[in-house]
Structure formats: C-alpha cells, structure tokens
Design a protein around this motif. Structure first.
Motif, mmCIF file in Angstrom:
data_model
loop_
_atom_site.group_PDB
_atom_site.id
_atom_site.type_symbol
_atom_site.label_atom_id
_atom_site.label_comp_id
_atom_site.label_asym_id
_atom_site.label_seq_id
_atom_site.Cartn_x
_atom_site.Cartn_y
_atom_site.Cartn_z
ATOM 1 N N ALA A 1 -56.739 8.819 21.625
ATOM 2 C CA ALA A 1 -56.527 10.083 21.283
ATOM 3 C C ALA A 1 -55.588 10.897 22.061
ATOM 4 C CB ALA A 1 -57.956 10.969 21.296
ATOM 5 N N PRO A 2 -55.043 12.008 21.485
ATOM 6 C CA PRO A 2 -53.860 12.920 22.350
ATOM 7 C C PRO A 2 -54.642 13.463 23.474
ATOM 8 C CG PRO A 2 -53.979 13.189 19.841
ATOM 9 C CD PRO A 2 -55.178 12.360 20.210
ATOM 10 N N PRO A 3 -53.709 14.046 24.302
ATOM 11 C CA PRO A 3 -54.340 14.834 25.576
ATOM 12 C C PRO A 3 -54.681 16.088 25.172
ATOM 13 C CG PRO A 3 -52.065 13.857 26.069
ATOM 14 C CD PRO A 3 -52.354 13.716 24.515
ATOM 15 N N GLY A 4 -55.874 16.476 25.814
ATOM 16 C CA GLY A 4 -56.357 17.824 25.347
ATOM 17 C C GLY A 4 -57.360 17.547 24.286
ATOM 18 N N VAL A 5 -57.801 16.536 23.879
ATOM 19 C CA VAL A 5 -58.739 16.274 22.668
ATOM 20 C C VAL A 5 -59.815 16.917 22.820
ATOM 21 C CG1 VAL A 5 -59.647 14.132 23.307
ATOM 22 C CG2 VAL A 5 -59.192 14.895 20.821
ATOM 23 N N THR A 6 -60.408 17.496 24.130
ATOM 24 C CA THR A 6 -61.610 18.357 24.012
ATOM 25 C C THR A 6 -61.707 19.488 23.788
ATOM 26 O OG1 THR A 6 -60.965 18.808 26.605
ATOM 27 C CG2 THR A 6 -62.467 16.603 26.345
ATOM 28 N N GLY A 7 -60.394 20.022 23.347
ATOM 29 C CA GLY A 7 -60.250 21.386 22.710
ATOM 30 C C GLY A 7 -59.926 21.354 21.358
ATOM 31 N N PHE A 8 -60.076 20.158 20.722
ATOM 32 C CA PHE A 8 -59.654 20.075 19.418
ATOM 33 C C PHE A 8 -61.065 20.261 18.467
ATOM 34 C CE2 PHE A 8 -55.837 17.117 19.070
ATOM 35 C CZ PHE A 8 -55.173 17.776 20.224
ATOM 36 N N ASN A 9 -60.627 21.214 17.561
ATOM 37 C CA ASN A 9 -61.648 21.187 16.168
ATOM 38 C C ASN A 9 -60.763 20.674 15.112
ATOM 39 O OD1 ASN A 9 -63.719 21.985 14.370
ATOM 40 N ND2 ASN A 9 -63.949 23.904 15.175
ATOM 41 N N TRP A 10 -61.267 20.674 13.790
ATOM 42 C CA TRP A 10 -60.809 20.032 12.773
ATOM 43 C C TRP A 10 -59.118 20.552 12.593
ATOM 44 C CZ3 TRP A 10 -58.432 22.997 8.783
ATOM 45 C CH2 TRP A 10 -59.082 24.233 8.844
ATOM 46 N N ALA A 11 -58.801 21.953 12.896
ATOM 47 C CA ALA A 11 -57.439 22.361 12.697
ATOM 48 C C ALA A 11 -56.746 21.804 13.690
ATOM 49 C CB ALA A 11 -57.349 23.886 12.923
ATOM 50 N N GLU A 12 -56.856 21.401 14.976
ATOM 51 C CA GLU A 12 -55.990 20.851 15.718
ATOM 52 C C GLU A 12 -55.878 19.380 15.513
ATOM 53 O OE1 GLU A 12 -57.620 24.682 17.542
ATOM 54 O OE2 GLU A 12 -58.668 22.891 16.769
ATOM 55 N N CYS A 13 -56.969 18.944 15.064
ATOM 56 C CA CYS A 13 -56.517 17.460 14.647
ATOM 57 C C CYS A 13 -55.748 17.366 13.490
ATOM 58 C CB CYS A 13 -58.115 16.716 14.201
ATOM 59 S SG CYS A 13 -59.191 16.516 15.670
#
Length: 447
Positions: free
Chosen positions: A261-273
């Motif tokens: 997964a991309p860096p910073g994925v712990t801050g991803f909700n559906w919009a960021e994905c």
C-alpha cells in the motif's frame, strides 16, 4: 406544481423509449390505471406523510421523482434530507421520544438495524405485504437474499424495505496488470502475490490500497474475514474477533497494507483510496461498488477506460462479497402507516431501482432490475461494473455485525487494525480489542 396525468403518461412512454419498458412506472404509467396489478394506489388519497431521508444521491433521486408518487397516490409528501450523521442523530432522538415528526425513515442497515429492532421503532410491514390491495403477490421474491436478511427481524417480521445495496468489489488497473503480464486474482493468495508484483516504490506505484484509518478500516477486515467463512459476531451476539480465522484475516490485512500500500495509508478513508486509484498508480483498490462513477469521469480520472471491476477473490474457506445497505421503513408511531408503506413500496420499486442504477446513484436490491438487458443499456458505467454487481449479489454476506454499538465496534477494532499497519502483532491486538469491546457489547444488550 403537480404533474398532470397526461404529462405522467408521456413520461412513462419516454421511460420505455429509453430502455425501461420492462421496468415501467408503477402500474399507472403503463396502463393509465392507478389500481392496476391489484394495488389500490389511491386508497389513501388526501393523506399527508412526512419523510426523513439521508442526504445522498439516493435521497436526491427519491426527492427528484416525489411528484410522481404524489400524482399516483394523491398522498402529499413532505420530505427532508439531512447529512448522514446528523440524520442518524435526529432520527434516534425523535424515535426515542416516541413522537417522531416523520412517518417514513431512511436507515443504514449496516449501522442501525439492531438499534431500530431493539427500540421497536419500525412498524412490521408484513401485514401490508400480505394485503393484495397494498402489495402485489411475490413482492419480496425479487429482492436479493442480503436485502431480505437486512429487512427481516429476529421474530420474522419485516422492518424497512431493502432500498440500496453496496457490494464490496476490487477495482483494478488493467494497464498496470498488463505491464506485469498479470491476470485478475481469483483467490486471496493470488491477490497478495499480484499486489506484491505490482508494487514499485521507486516509481511510486503500489499494488493495493484500502482504508487504513481507524473506524473506516474495520469493514475491510470483516470483509476479508468472510473469506474464512466467519462473521465477526455470531447470531447470538458472541464476539468472534480473536478466533484463529479472525487472526488470519488480520494478518492478511496487515500484509497487504504494509507491503503493497502507499505511504501514509493509516490516514486513508475511502476518499483518499479513491484519489490514489484515480491517479493511475495503484493496482487494486478494495471498497464499495458505489464509489465507481468518478473513475470513469475524464475530468477527475486518469484511468478512464482502464478500470477493471472484479468480484472479491475467494478466501480459504468461502467466496463472499461483503454487503452494506440502506432501507426505507415506516415508524411504529406513525398514524398513517398504510400511506407511508405505499411510499416505501414506490421507493423500492423497479423503476426507482432502475433510475438509481442508471444514474450511478446506487444499486437496487431488486434482482429483476440488475438482470434486465434493457435497463443495462442505459447504465452509464461499463458493463463489467454491472457484471460485478450481479455476481456479487449471488455471494453477498453482511459486512458488519448486527449490533447496537456498531460505531464503538469500528472504533475499538479499527484502532487495533491501525496498530497492525504500524507493526503490532495481530493476535495480541485482536485479543486486547476483543477484551475492550466485550463489556460495551454486553451493556448494549442489557440496556
């Protein structure tokens, strides 16, 4: 201003010309008679009902065509749309008071089902469904199994009618797959292997993305858990969140989210994905089928025409498509239950389902809509998207547990999942989270 009958009949003809001939307006548009099919749509003419809707493309669609229902039935509708979180709060406050201002309520099954059942806030629609003056025979037979599961209460009654469903699928970038000579994965193991093969941090390309943010990430894990033929909470409300299967599903989540997964994925909700996938640098994105329309929008997407819509791969023990959904129900306190039910039946009807599907505003639970070749011709999304919807319906299972404290469940287990992305041991995290959540669940059942 209300539409005239001539205008409505013309609209019905136009709908048929657009490929909805098999999904015509409810009775009157095809035959000119409000009582066609046995249902007396005008039995409660002169009644006024209040409708509480979630602000969404689905709510917009109901509001847009509300005048058609009023002309069909003679019932006056006053509807209100409120953003999801505020709508949920408003509904609970008013329903708890025993004097809600609305007759019809739009609910999120995957969050509110158990709460509404325990509060006895919804009228049992079974008598209306069995009444030939209110409902055509076989009405429920056209809804998918997941929809009927959502609608049915523990005592066998029917609460809110199934309205819109969201199946979880795998969006995949066909160009990235082709460059690596890869085929779409059919199993969990193949998905992990493909994600690893597609990942190249040097070119900022990653094989997989899903929600990593606390709370939002929990449905990702519970969806994976279905592949191990297990729910997170059983029918008796016993927690199954630290079983061997739950741990294996968490390890799978950890592997995909840490290695591919991309860096910073712990801050991803559906919009960021979604944003990451739109840029064309992510091989696979796992989320609800309803997030698809922007992917085919040239003004928003770099992957137009390059997106594959894949059925969730098979797990070690089961092949399952995680499912969330909305319903439309009648409040138990309503003094106009029959009129309100007619609205619910109209809202979940075949024509409204076709409109949702063709506009990309939602996916109906109605099997006949999804299988209608003429309806499919009018769908703006690629045929592969509709295929993913149809095939997912065949293997659908509920994504989240049917409990009252769904938000707390997502918070507690979601925190554990986020910690796993940072390297924590899945077994230890699930054991701790299960112990923390157990008393919350027990208190909710006693309340």
């Amino acid at each position: 201003m209300s539409l005239s009958r001539r205008q409505l009949l013309a609209a019905g003809a136009a709908v048929g010309a657009l490929g909805l001939s098999g999904i015509g307006l409810p009775a009157f548009a095809q035959t000119g008679g409000a009582n066609s099919g046995g249902v007396n749509w005008r039995k409660y003419a002169g009644t006024k009902i209040e409708v509480n809707l979630i602000k969404s493309p689905r709510g917009d669609t109901l509001t847009k065509y509300q005048k058609e229902f009023e002309e069909l039935t003679g019932i006056t509708v006053v509807s209100e749309q409120t953003p999801e979180q505020q709508q949920r709060q408003k509904a609970v406050i008013e329903l708890t008071s025993g004097r809600p201002s609305f007759d019809v309520v739009h609910i999120s099954y995957h969050v509110q089902k158990r709460q509404f059942e325990k509060g006895k806030w919804l009228a049992d629609l079974t008598p209306f469904i069995k009444d030939p003056a209110l409902t055509d025979a076989g009405f429920l037979d056209d809804f998918s199994e997941a929809g009927v599961t959502f609608a049915r209460n523990p005592d066998g009654g029917i609460g809110a009618l199934p309205f819109s469903v969201d199946y979880w699928i795998v969006y995949w970038n066909k160009d990235l797959f082709a460059k690596k000579n890869l085929s779409f994965p059919k199993t969990f193991d193949e998905m992990v292997a493909a994600a690893a093969a597609l990942t190249d941090p040097a070119s900022q390309t990653y094989g997989f993305v899903a929600r990593g943010m606390k709370n939002a990430n929990t449905p990702v894990w519970t969806s994976l858990l279905l592949g191990y033929d297990q729910y997170s909470v059983d029918a008796n409300r016993n927690l199954l969140t630290d079983t061997p299967e739950a741990i294996e599903a968490a390890k799978l989540y950890q592997t995909l989210m840490t290695k591919s997964a991309p860096p910073g994925v712990t801050g991803f909700n559906w919009a960021e994905c979604q944003s990451a996938f739109l840029q064309g640098r992510v091989g696979m994105w796992f989320d609800g089928v309803g997030f698809a329309p922007p992917l085919e929008d040239p003004e928003k997407s770099r992957v137009v025409g390059k997106v594959g819509y894949g059925l969730m791969p098979k797990g070690p023990k089961a092949h399952a498509a995680a499912t969330t959904g909305d319903g439309i129900g009648v409040t138990a306190a309503s003094k106009n239950k029959e009129a309100a039910y007619l609205y619910c039946q109209w809202a979940t009807g075949k024509l409204m389902g076709a409109r949702l599907l063709q506009a990309g505003a939602g996916v109906p639970f109605r099997n006949s809509v999804l299988s209608d070749a003429e309806v499919r011709k009018g769908v703006k999304m690629p045929a592969a998207w509709v295929d993913a919807v149809v095939e997912s319906a065949k293997i659908s299972r509920l994504a989240l547990p049917v409990i009252i404290p769904v938000t707390e469940f997502r918070d507690v287990l979601g925190g554990a999942l986020t910690n796993m992305i940072s390297g924590s041991d899945p077994a230890a995290e699930l054991k701790r989270a299960t112990a923390d959540f157990k008393p919350i669940l027990e208190r909710s059942e006693k309340a």
